[in-house]
Enzyme design. Structure first.
Site, PDB file in Angstrom:
ATOM      1  N   ARG A 102     -11.760 -21.361 -29.794  1.00 52.30           N
ATOM      2  CA  ARG A 102     -13.165 -21.640 -30.078  1.00 52.30           C
ATOM      3  C   ARG A 102     -13.928 -20.314 -30.183  1.00 52.30           C
ATOM      4  O   ARG A 102     -13.576 -19.329 -29.542  1.00 52.30           O
ATOM      5  CB  ARG A 102     -13.774 -22.502 -28.974  1.00 52.30           C
ATOM      6  N   LYS A 118     -12.781 -25.036 -22.525  1.00 51.44           N
ATOM      7  CA  LYS A 118     -13.508 -26.291 -22.385  1.00 51.44           C
ATOM      8  C   LYS A 118     -12.810 -27.230 -21.413  1.00 51.44           C
ATOM      9  O   LYS A 118     -13.444 -27.943 -20.634  1.00 51.44           O
ATOM     10  CB  LYS A 118     -13.640 -26.950 -23.763  1.00 51.44           C
ATOM     11  N   HIS A 120     -16.729 -23.871 -35.736  1.00 47.55           N
ATOM     12  CA  HIS A 120     -15.600 -24.734 -35.374  1.00 47.55           C
ATOM     13  C   HIS A 120     -14.667 -24.952 -36.559  1.00 47.55           C
ATOM     14  O   HIS A 120     -13.512 -25.345 -36.381  1.00 47.55           O
ATOM     15  CB  HIS A 120     -16.104 -26.074 -34.847  1.00 47.55           C
ATOM     16  N   ARG A 124     -11.439 -23.128 -36.186  1.00 41.56           N
ATOM     17  CA  ARG A 124     -10.425 -23.798 -35.356  1.00 41.56           C
ATOM     18  C   ARG A 124      -9.713 -24.871 -36.179  1.00 41.56           C
ATOM     19  O   ARG A 124      -8.481 -24.995 -36.107  1.00 41.56           O
ATOM     20  CB  ARG A 124     -11.119 -24.411 -34.136  1.00 41.56           C
ATOM     21  N   HIS A 135      -5.522 -29.026 -26.083  1.00 39.72           N
ATOM     22  CA  HIS A 135      -5.984 -30.418 -26.011  1.00 39.72           C
ATOM     23  C   HIS A 135      -5.324 -31.123 -24.828  1.00 39.72           C
ATOM     24  O   HIS A 135      -4.106 -31.037 -24.649  1.00 39.72           O
ATOM     25  CB  HIS A 135      -5.623 -31.174 -27.298  1.00 39.72           C
ATOM     26  N   TYR A 153      -4.608 -33.770 -37.076  1.00 42.35           N
ATOM     27  CA  TYR A 153      -4.080 -32.826 -38.063  1.00 42.35           C
ATOM     28  C   TYR A 153      -2.683 -33.212 -38.565  1.00 42.35           C
ATOM     29  O   TYR A 153      -2.141 -32.554 -39.444  1.00 42.35           O
ATOM     30  CB  TYR A 153      -4.012 -31.416 -37.451  1.00 42.35           C
TER      31      TYR A 153
END
Length: 351
Positions: free
Chosen positions: A198, A221, A277, A280, A303, A312
């Site tokens: 990020r 995050k 973003h 990313r 994640h 993706y």
């Protein structure tokens, strides 16, 4: 508790549970009837604990937020931001008394926010913050009632297409950033493209995070530490940049505005909310298009759930390729071609 004479008759005004508990009021024709009802009510409360009315919780919503922050929220990575959001929500709802804060109160607040142009995504996030706060207060024993938002469903969000840059757009952007006045923006952009990190994670990097050909991201995050390998060339560029332009142990200064200007100068159009973003998304998209493994991508991006990374998966070269061979139309076409070949062969033998 009191029984008194009024113009309408004998009023029994009772509060068996004490201050803050439910009050019972009923008017009778005679004092004897009022006393009999008082005795019956007290008997019900003494004999049936489940019949006893629950005491009111007269604390304000803002008081519960303060308790949550004191006992739990202050230890979160995003403590300040979450507290600010919760306080703003309480103020917008008129800071209701705790036991008067209901699903309906929140639904009305949400409707007003939606009409004011706040996105459904943001409202879902606010709901999640408030629901999580009540869940934590219940675990701490500070809240003993049902979570007011337990049965409130979030808005269903239409999944938007994730925008990523093509190879040509990446070249154009990097060329444009060569002329940027901000000395940090180009290298930050390159690191985002090389690691899938990020923008804020790279912008706030410390030199101690770069070693042995890896960048270790700790202020993430999800709160999980992850390390991503980088090329020797990029590692050297980071070290040189730190020596020339670093500040304390920080490698970069802030450069978000410079990136936005670069996107505009390069003539690249990005969807709302996907400015930095998009870098990313670009990393993840090209990773999959170049044959990368979805589980590896999950670890690189950090994640917590594979569901996020699966957005993706459709970009992988082999994604659902079986659909071309295993669909029913394909089977019909194969059978038709087989019959045609058979017919042609038969005619040839007859001739």
């Amino acid at each position: 508790m009191a029984i008194k004479k009024t113009d309408a008759g004998w009023l029994a005004d009772l509060q068996p549970g004490g201050r803050g508990a439910k009050r019972f009021r009923k008017t009778f024709k005679t004092q004897a009837e009022a006393k009999a009802w008082e005795a019956w009510l007290i008997t019900q409360i003494n004999q049936k604990s489940d019949w006893t009315p629950e005491r009111r919780d007269t604390r304000k919503l803002s008081e519960l937020i303060a308790l949550w922050f004191s006992h739990h929220g202050s230890g979160l990575r995003s403590a300040g931001d979450t507290l600010r959001r919760l306080k703003a929500m309480a103020t917008a709802m008129g800071d209701p008394v705790a036991d008067r804060f209901t699903a309906e109160v929140f639904a009305e607040y949400r409707t007003r926010r939606l009409a004011a142009g706040i996105t459904a995504n943001n409202l879902n996030r606010e709901q999640a913050y408030m629901r999580a706060m009540f869940n934590e207060l219940a675990r701490l024993g500070v809240w003993t009632r049902e979570n007011p938002l337990a049965k409130v469903r979030q808005f269903k969000i239409q999944e938007s297409e994730l925008s990523y840059l093509t190879t040509g757009q990446i070249k154009a952007l990097l060329a444009t950033l060569m002329d940027a006045r901000n000395p940090h923006v180009r290298l930050i952009t390159k690191i985002c493209l090389a690691t899938g990190a990020r923008w804020s994670e790279v912008e706030e990097m410390r030199i101690s995070q770069v070693r042995d050909g890896l960048i270790q991201f700790a202020r993430t995050k999800s709160g999980r530490v992850r390390a991503v390998p980088i090329s020797e060339y990029l590692a050297q560029a980071v070290q040189e940049h730190y020596r020339e332009k670093g500040n304390g142990d920080r490698i970069f200064g802030y450069a978000w505005s410079a990136f936005r200007e670069g996107i505009d100068r390069a003539g690249i159009a990005l969807p709302d909310g996907q400015m930095t973003h998009a870098l990313r998304h670009t990393f993840a998209s090209h990773f999959m298009m170049n044959g990368g493994n979805i589980l590896t991508l999950q670890r690189i991006l950090g994640h917590q759930s594979l569901t996020m990374t699966m957005r993706y998966a459709h970009l992988a070269p082999e994604h659902l390729q079986e659909a071309k061979m295993l669909n029913p139309l394909r089977q019909v076409e194969l059978e038709g071609a087989h019959h045609e070949r058979g017919a042609t062969g038969t005619e040839g033998q007859t001739a």
